[in-house]
Write a protein that holds these residues in place. Structure first.
Motif, PDB file in Angstrom:
ATOM      1  N   ARG A   1     -56.366  12.706 -42.102  1.00 32.29           N
ATOM      2  CA  ARG A   1     -57.203  13.913 -42.102  1.00 32.29           C
ATOM      3  C   ARG A   1     -57.954  13.965 -43.429  1.00 32.29           C
ATOM      4  O   ARG A   1     -58.681  13.029 -43.752  1.00 32.29           O
ATOM      5  N   ASP A   2     -57.811  15.024 -44.203  1.00 30.14           N
ATOM      6  CA  ASP A   2     -58.527  15.109 -45.487  1.00 30.14           C
ATOM      7  C   ASP A   2     -57.577  14.945 -46.672  1.00 30.14           C
ATOM      8  O   ASP A   2     -57.861  15.442 -47.764  1.00 30.14           O
ATOM      9  N   ARG A   3     -56.496  14.224 -46.453  1.00 34.80           N
ATOM     10  CA  ARG A   3     -55.488  14.109 -47.506  1.00 34.80           C
ATOM     11  C   ARG A   3     -55.213  12.637 -47.819  1.00 34.80           C
ATOM     12  O   ARG A   3     -55.154  11.791 -46.926  1.00 34.80           O
ATOM     13  N   LYS A   4     -55.010  12.367 -49.093  1.00 40.25           N
ATOM     14  CA  LYS A   4     -54.823  10.985 -49.540  1.00 40.25           C
ATOM     15  C   LYS A   4     -53.384  10.532 -49.340  1.00 40.25           C
ATOM     16  O   LYS A   4     -52.450  11.153 -49.826  1.00 40.25           O
ATOM     17  N   ALA A   5     -53.233   9.420 -48.641  1.00 39.24           N
ATOM     18  CA  ALA A   5     -51.906   8.878 -48.345  1.00 39.24           C
ATOM     19  C   ALA A   5     -51.605   7.612 -49.125  1.00 39.24           C
ATOM     20  O   ALA A   5     -50.439   7.239 -49.290  1.00 39.24           O
ATOM     21  N   GLY A   6     -52.641   6.937 -49.601  1.00 33.26           N
ATOM     22  CA  GLY A   6     -52.412   5.691 -50.318  1.00 33.26           C
ATOM     23  C   GLY A   6     -53.680   5.165 -50.954  1.00 33.26           C
ATOM     24  O   GLY A   6     -54.781   5.684 -50.713  1.00 33.26           O
ATOM     25  N   GLY A   7     -53.511   4.147 -51.748  1.00 37.12           N
ATOM     26  CA  GLY A   7     -54.662   3.557 -52.422  1.00 37.12           C
ATOM     27  C   GLY A   7     -54.423   2.088 -52.711  1.00 37.12           C
ATOM     28  O   GLY A   7     -53.282   1.601 -52.686  1.00 37.12           O
ATOM     29  N   ILE A   8     -55.499   1.374 -52.979  1.00 36.33           N
ATOM     30  CA  ILE A   8     -55.453  -0.065 -53.230  1.00 36.33           C
ATOM     31  C   ILE A   8     -56.229  -0.368 -54.510  1.00 36.33           C
ATOM     32  O   ILE A   8     -57.315   0.171 -54.726  1.00 36.33           O
ATOM     33  N   LEU A   9     -55.653  -1.210 -55.339  1.00 32.18           N
ATOM     34  CA  LEU A   9     -56.331  -1.656 -56.556  1.00 32.18           C
ATOM     35  C   LEU A   9     -56.287  -3.176 -56.591  1.00 32.18           C
ATOM     36  O   LEU A   9     -55.212  -3.774 -56.581  1.00 32.18           O
ATOM     37  N   ILE A  10     -57.464  -3.801 -56.605  1.00 26.45           N
ATOM     38  CA  ILE A  10     -57.555  -5.262 -56.645  1.00 26.45           C
ATOM     39  C   ILE A  10     -58.087  -5.699 -58.003  1.00 26.45           C
ATOM     40  O   ILE A  10     -59.116  -5.211 -58.462  1.00 26.45           O
ATOM     41  N   GLU A  11     -57.372  -6.609 -58.617  1.00 25.19           N
ATOM     42  CA  GLU A  11     -57.787  -7.169 -59.907  1.00 25.19           C
ATOM     43  C   GLU A  11     -57.839  -8.685 -59.774  1.00 25.19           C
ATOM     44  O   GLU A  11     -56.924  -9.300 -59.213  1.00 25.19           O
ATOM     45  N   ASN A  12     -58.909  -9.269 -60.299  1.00 21.26           N
ATOM     46  CA  ASN A  12     -59.145 -10.698 -60.123  1.00 21.26           C
ATOM     47  C   ASN A  12     -59.062 -11.445 -61.445  1.00 21.26           C
ATOM     48  O   ASN A  12     -59.451 -10.927 -62.494  1.00 21.26           O
ATOM     49  N   GLN A  13     -58.573 -12.661 -61.356  1.00 17.11           N
ATOM     50  CA  GLN A  13     -58.533 -13.554 -62.506  1.00 17.11           C
ATOM     51  C   GLN A  13     -59.592 -14.627 -62.284  1.00 17.11           C
ATOM     52  O   GLN A  13     -59.494 -15.414 -61.334  1.00 17.11           O
ATOM     53  N   LEU A  14     -60.615 -14.629 -63.116  1.00 21.47           N
ATOM     54  CA  LEU A  14     -61.727 -15.557 -62.970  1.00 21.47           C
ATOM     55  C   LEU A  14     -61.865 -16.439 -64.207  1.00 21.47           C
ATOM     56  O   LEU A  14     -61.548 -16.017 -65.325  1.00 21.47           O
ATOM     57  N   LYS A  15     -62.337 -17.646 -63.979  1.00 19.76           N
ATOM     58  CA  LYS A  15     -62.693 -18.544 -65.076  1.00 19.76           C
ATOM     59  C   LYS A  15     -64.080 -19.074 -64.778  1.00 19.76           C
ATOM     60  O   LYS A  15     -64.248 -19.978 -63.956  1.00 19.76           O
ATOM     61  N   GLY A  16     -65.086 -18.472 -65.419  1.00 18.28           N
ATOM     62  CA  GLY A  16     -66.459 -18.806 -65.091  1.00 18.28           C
ATOM     63  C   GLY A  16     -66.756 -18.381 -63.669  1.00 18.28           C
ATOM     64  O   GLY A  16     -66.591 -17.216 -63.307  1.00 18.28           O
ATOM     65  N   ASN A  17     -67.157 -19.329 -62.832  1.00 18.65           N
ATOM     66  CA  ASN A  17     -67.445 -19.044 -61.427  1.00 18.65           C
ATOM     67  C   ASN A  17     -66.316 -19.502 -60.503  1.00 18.65           C
ATOM     68  O   ASN A  17     -66.540 -19.721 -59.310  1.00 18.65           O
ATOM     69  N   ILE A  18     -65.134 -19.636 -61.062  1.00 19.78           N
ATOM     70  CA  ILE A  18     -64.003 -20.115 -60.269  1.00 19.78           C
ATOM     71  C   ILE A  18     -62.915 -19.056 -60.227  1.00 19.78           C
ATOM     72  O   ILE A  18     -62.506 -18.514 -61.247  1.00 19.78           O
TER      73      ILE A  18
END
Length: 271
Positions: free
Chosen positions: A116-133
């Motif tokens: 409905r209008d209530r927050k039940a959960g969340g997602i946080l994505i963090e990436n490890q990059l080296k240049g374009n890899i």
């Protein structure tokens, strides 16, 4: 650090931590130290400083939440393709929550889980990059399972127990989420982003409805049209037709009342 290679399913191994500052911080430290392979899941029974989007905290009551971060091989994506990973994780989490909470479960752009209008959960994505890899990614998921009393500072939380009246075993739920993540991860890896993207928009919070957004100090009404493949929120009738994440904020009803009251007070002072 060599890029991760997917050799095992998500949730293998599944590591339980009695207490950590943040599962995302812990998982990223393990990834950077070459101590976590693809699929490794870190589940915490207690988080002392859970992380949310844009540096916000994720407040949890020990033993009542699903707080988990998984390490993923994201090397099959280009560096510019970070939104598909967010879609994949949001769909997996939506599938788990809606299984018990029902069809009123929605994905709030970019990847919060709402009932409905209530927050039940969340997602946080963090990436490890080296240049374009890609070196790897950490997908952190927090879901309100059994907590029924929340701090007043949280504006609109809800838990599965509040919705269903039932208690949930946190570790069992986390392992079930790993299975959902594995299914959607394999679909994404095998070229299924178009299908996932369509389902993401189908479950989008407030799709086709009028909402209030805030950009800077300007609050405006608009209609939610969907989300683009690049992860931008698409609207009509607003300041502009699309917004990048972090460019606008959602305005809840109580916040709108405070804004209107503040405007009235300013008018009174000017008189």
């Amino acid at each position: 650090m060599p890029p991760l290679i997917a050799k095992t399913a998500i949730g293998h191994p599944f590591l339980e931590l009695p207490e950590v500052e943040s599962t995302n911080i812990y998982a990223m430290e393990q990834l950077q130290a070459n101590l976590a392979a693809h699929g490794t899941a870190f589940f915490a029974h207690s988080q002392t400083a859970g992380k949310g989007q844009h540096g916000k905290s994720w407040t949890t009551e020990p033993g009542t939440h699903l707080a988990m971060s998984v390490v993923l091989d994201s090397s099959f994506l280009s560096v510019s393709q970070q939104f598909p990973l967010s879609v994949m994780a949001a769909l997996a989490t939506h599938d788990l929550f809606s299984k018990y909470a029902g069809k009123e479960t929605r994905i709030k752009w970019p990847n919060d889980i709402y009932w409905r209008d209530r927050k039940a959960g969340g997602i946080l994505i963090e990436n490890q990059l080296k240049g374009n890899i890609w070196q790897g990614s950490v997908v952190g998921v927090g879901i309100n399972l059994n907590q029924v009393h929340f701090p007043l500072s949280l504006p609109n939380p809800v838990s599965l127990k509040q919705i269903t009246g039932k208690s949930f075993h946190t570790v069992t739920a986390a392992k079930e989420l790993c299975e959902c993540l594995e299914t959607h991860y394999q679909e994404l890896k095998n070229g299924g982003f178009k299908n996932q993207f369509a389902r993401y928009n189908k479950h989008l919070y407030k799709l086709g409805e009028e909402v209030k957004l805030k950009k800077g100090n300007i609050v405006f009404n608009c209609f939610i049209r969907g989300v683009s493949e690049e992860g931008e929120l698409l609207v009509s009738g607003g300041l502009q037709d699309s917004f990048k994440f972090g460019e606008v904020e959602w305005v809840r009803k109580n916040e709108q009342m405070n804004i209107e009251q503040g405007t009235d007070e300013q008018k009174t002072r000017k008189r």
